[in-house]
Design an enzyme around this catalytic site. Structure first.
Site, PDB file in Angstrom:
ATOM      1  N   GLY A   1       0.790  -1.217   0.000  1.00 28.13           N
ATOM      2  CA  GLY A   1       0.000   0.000   0.000  1.00 28.13           C
ATOM      3  C   GLY A   1       0.826   1.274   0.000  1.00 28.13           C
TER       4      GLY A   1
ATOM      5  CB  CYS B   1     -20.157 -11.726 -20.944  1.00 26.77           C
ATOM      6  SG  CYS B   1     -21.908 -11.544 -21.281  1.00 26.77           S
TER       7      CYS B   1
ATOM      8  CB  CYS C   1     -25.445 -10.324 -17.752  1.00 28.53           C
ATOM      9  SG  CYS C   1     -24.802 -10.181 -19.433  1.00 28.53           S
TER      10      CYS C   1
ATOM     11  CB  CYS D   1     -20.788  -9.247 -18.238  1.00 33.00           C
ATOM     12  SG  CYS D   1     -21.797 -10.498 -17.461  1.00 33.00           S
TER      13      CYS D   1
ATOM     14  CB  CYS E   1     -24.031 -14.395 -19.935  1.00 34.75           C
ATOM     15  SG  CYS E   1     -23.525 -13.528 -18.437  1.00 34.75           S
TER      16      CYS E   1
END
Lengths: 298, 256, 226
Positions: A38, A277, A246, A271, A249
């Site tokens: 970080g 997808c 979606c 997606c 899909c």
């Protein structure tokens, strides 16, 4: 591009464009970043053959970690076929000659802009993020000298001021992307502009590397590192997405793009992760507007 | 009783110039001390040395910390000093803009110090912010407004609320009423007086306004060219000044 | 309670050719609890100056001024502040307050300063203000806009809010009508009864003769051949 240019590229550029000394410099920064999860490590960002904002930081990081055996995937907002992704993929095809793929599971190095793939990543993979503004405190405290000191002394009250302002103004934490996280209980980090839906995925098996070219900063999250999204006790963090499945899909739990399909207000949700997808549709999943197989709905 | 602040032989030079020199005093809990003098007399330099904004070239500034008793803030580590600055100390700037985050709502401004010391409950933070806005006479419905929508006097009161929310023991004030209308000044002074008494605050107030110190300060320190020329009880210094400069200062005040 | 020994005072006017103006020398005064002593002498003889020296408002160049065990001539500012808060009250001729503060709070303040509860302090303030005939409708207003007589009475109410063991009264009955003068004299007698040591300046001879046990002429302390 002509064949002549192609030939020149292959023979005159070093592997993956950058010279070996630059790659060593970047690798040192990456190792330091991994050692201090970080923490923003300054590095001597190079001029790249693309404008700032197009992923110069991510490209340099990718160049430093690529080996000839790697298979690379590049996504932009989850899609493999957008300009930015296509350009960077071609860049490495030409300058490194590495294999490329659109399949998340098959890639060893994935460079991304603004998304984490839906498919869970493994210990054998590296995820490289393109970062526009690495400093999460920037918009509240413009002085770099001061923000560095705040990181050093772990003075992160200001980060909560931002979330406080969100709630005061919008009734909830309205920050939807680049949602600040605390890494391994120490540094507060900007996860790059990924949707906050992706934040929980950051506790993953793969190595995550972040490169900010213009700002000349590199940071990293090692595998299985604790990544906590900041919040309030009474306003806990919530990863959110559009409340739809979606349309292609039928996936219920993937991050969705809203697509306007006509000028009569028609819209569909698909997606954002194109590989996810496609793979689902290949597997026989069908959404509201989708047809089975690889055939496009539109 | 231990002094809250014990200042010993402070000096600060700007190259060959004297910022302030040979300054020493004890400030006891609940005491309000005024520092007066013309501009360039070194009073702001001194205040900044005391508040840890400037490193003095010589001397000690001992503060009675809650955990370790008297500790020199000049040699203390920076994290420790910054921690003091956002818990036990408050600094009220002459210009509210210097002490406020102009892009953050009033509530966020007051809440910042709470969040800086670990408050993580939005409802509690907001409730405390509103309580403090009330204490400085800012209506509750302004809690989500940004300071740039406030008048000068309100901004100054907001700055005070933001500083006092963590219950500091020592307040530094640099010309707190400077640049405000006379009517607004009176209101602010009254407010400060009340807060000082209710919270048992100790305060050091730098000002060139003798009327301000007469109302707020128990004691006075008169500075000229970086030196302290006279100290004493506020009304005594103002009514029976001993030093030539103080006599000049007092006799120069316009009568209304 | 109040003991003054061999006190001297002069002013130096640095901005007027450093003129030295001696105003007092060898001043002696002793006031026992329950006793009221009047300072007398012609105008300019130094009555107010001596009073201000006792209060710590003027510096003292020599001698001792003991009030409740504290030598005001040598005390630290914070000792004098504590003395003024708990021991030594002062009713001056002029009211000096923060603008905007309601009269009731002005009067209650000395009690709040010693940590008395707000209710008690306000109750006492109300009793004093009504006793001194300040109309109730004025209590919520700042006294800065009041007439001279009203301000004087607010000042007295404030001075008598807390039961100081020692008190200094500078012309407490000046500019008062007969009725209010009577109230103030009553307050002074009450303070004496509870054992307060009082030093006062009274131009009002009848009032002086009624409340004062002794008179001290400050002209006796005037510097010789000034």
């Amino acid at each position: 591009m002509t064949d002549k240019n192609q030939a020149m590229t292959d023979t005159h550029y070093n592997f993956a464009y950058l010279d070996e000394q630059t790659k060593r410099m970047i690798r040192r920064a990456l190792l330091k970043g991994l050692a201090i999860p970080g923490y923003q490590v300054p590095f001597a960002s190079r001029e790249m053959p693309m404008p700032y904002g197009w992923g110069t930081g991510g490209v340099q990081v990718s160049a430093a970690v690529l080996t000839p055996e790697d298979r690379m995937k590049v996504i932009d907002q989850g899609a493999d076929d957008t300009t930015n992704a296509v350009s960077i993929r071609k860049f490495f095809e030409r300058t490194a000659g590495v294999d490329t793929t659109e399949r998340t599971a098959e890639a060893t190095v994935i460079q991304t802009r603004h998304r984490i793939p839906e498919t869970e990543l493994t210990e054998d993979q590296i995820l490289v993020y393109q970062v526009p503004i690495p400093e999460p405190l920037r918009f509240l405290e413009p002085r770099e000298t001061e923000t560095r000191k705040m990181h050093a002394l772990e003075e992160y009250g200001l980060m909560h001021v931002k979330l406080y302002e969100d709630i005061a103004r919008h009734g909830n934490i309205a920050t939807a992307y680049a949602y600040p996280v605390k890494v391994e209980g120490r540094y507060v980090m900007d996860p790059s502009p990924i949707p906050k839906f992706d934040n929980p995925k950051m506790e993953m098996a793969a190595i995550q590397l972040f490169g900010a070219g213009r700002e000349q900063r590199i940071y990293a999250v090692p595998p299985y590192t604790r990544v906590v999204s900041l919040d309030f006790e009474d306003y806990p963090f919530e990863p959110s997405k559009a409340d739809h499945a979606c349309d292609l899909c039928g996936a219920q739990n993937s991050y969705l793009d809203e697509v306007i399909v006509d000028d009569a207000g028609g819209r569909m949700f698909v997606c954002s992760d194109t590989d996810f997808c496609t793979t689902r549709r290949d597997g026989g999943h069908v959404g509201r507007l989708g047809a089975p197989g690889t055939e496009d709905a539109a | 009783m231990t002094p809250l602040l014990k200042v010993k032989d402070i000096a600060k030079f700007y190259g060959g110039r004297i910022g302030c020199t040979d300054v020493g005093f004890d400030l006891y809990p609940g005491e309000v001390m005024g520092i007066v003098g013309e501009s360039g007399s070194g009073k702001s330099t001194l205040l900044n040395c005391l508040a840890g904004h400037l490193a003095p070239d010589r001397g000690q500034v001992l503060f009675d910390t809650r955990t370790d008793g008297l500790k020199d803030i000049v040699t203390m580590s920076e994290p420790e000093r910054r921690m003091l600055a956002r818990t036990d100390w408050a600094f009220v700037h002459q210009h509210a803009r210097d002490g406020l985050r102009m892009g953050v709502s009033a509530g966020g401004n007051v809440g910042e110090r709470l969040m800086a010391v670990g408050a993580r409950h939005y409802g509690d933070i907001r409730a405390q912010a509103i309580d403090w806005l009330g204490r400085v006479e800012i209506p509750e419905d302004r809690v989500d407004d940004r300071p740039d929508a406030f008048s000068g006097g309100m901004q100054q009161r907001l700055q005070i609320a933001r500083n006092l929310v963590t219950g500091p023991r020592l307040v530094f004030m640099d010309e707190p009423t400077g640049g405000l209308d006379v009517s607004v000044q009176a209101r602010l002074l009254d407010l400060l007086r009340g807060l000082v008494r209710e919270m048992g605050l100790s305060a050091i107030i730098v000002t060139h306004d003798l009327a301000v110190v007469r109302l707020l300060a128990d004691r006075l320190m008169v500075m000229k060219s970086g030196h302290v020329v006279e100290t004493g009880l506020t009304d005594q210094v103002l009514d029976d000044p001993q030093h030539a400069y103080t006599q000049l200062l007092v006799s120069s005040v316009l009568q209304v | 309670m109040i003991e003054i020994e061999n006190v001297a005072k002069h002013f130096v006017l640095h901005n007027q050719g450093s003129a030295v103006i001696p105003v007092m020398t060898g001043a002696e005064l002793c006031v026992a609890p329950g006793e009221c002593v009047a300072l007398t002498g012609s105008s300019g003889a130094g009555k107010s100056t001596l009073m201000r020296m006792i209060y710590g408002n003027y510096l003292t160049q020599a001698g001792r001024i003991m009030v409740g065990g504290v030598d005001v001539a040598r005390a630290e500012p914070r000792e004098i502040i504590a003395l003024r808060r708990h021991t030594l009250g002062y009713v001056s001729q002029f009211l000096r307050v923060v603008p905007r503060v309601p009269t009731l709070d002005v009067v209650a303040e000395p009690l709040l300063a010693v940590g008395r509860p707000v209710d008690e302090a306000r109750a006492r303030a109300r009793a004093l203000l009504s006793g001194l005939n300040i109309p109730r409708r004025l209590w919520a207003l700042s006294p800065t806009t009041f007439s001279g007589g009203e301000q004087q009475r607010v000042n007295i109410a404030r001075g008598f809010a807390y039961d100081y063991p020692a008190m200094l009264l500078d012309e407490p009955t000046a500019s008062l009508d007969a009725r209010n003068r009577e109230v103030v004299l009553g307050l002074i007698e009450g303070a004496k009864t509870r054992g307060a040591a009082i030093v006062g300046i009274f131009h009002d001879e009848i009032a002086r003769d009624r409340v004062c046990d002794r008179q001290v002429d400050v002209s006796a302390f005037a510097p010789k051949a000034a």
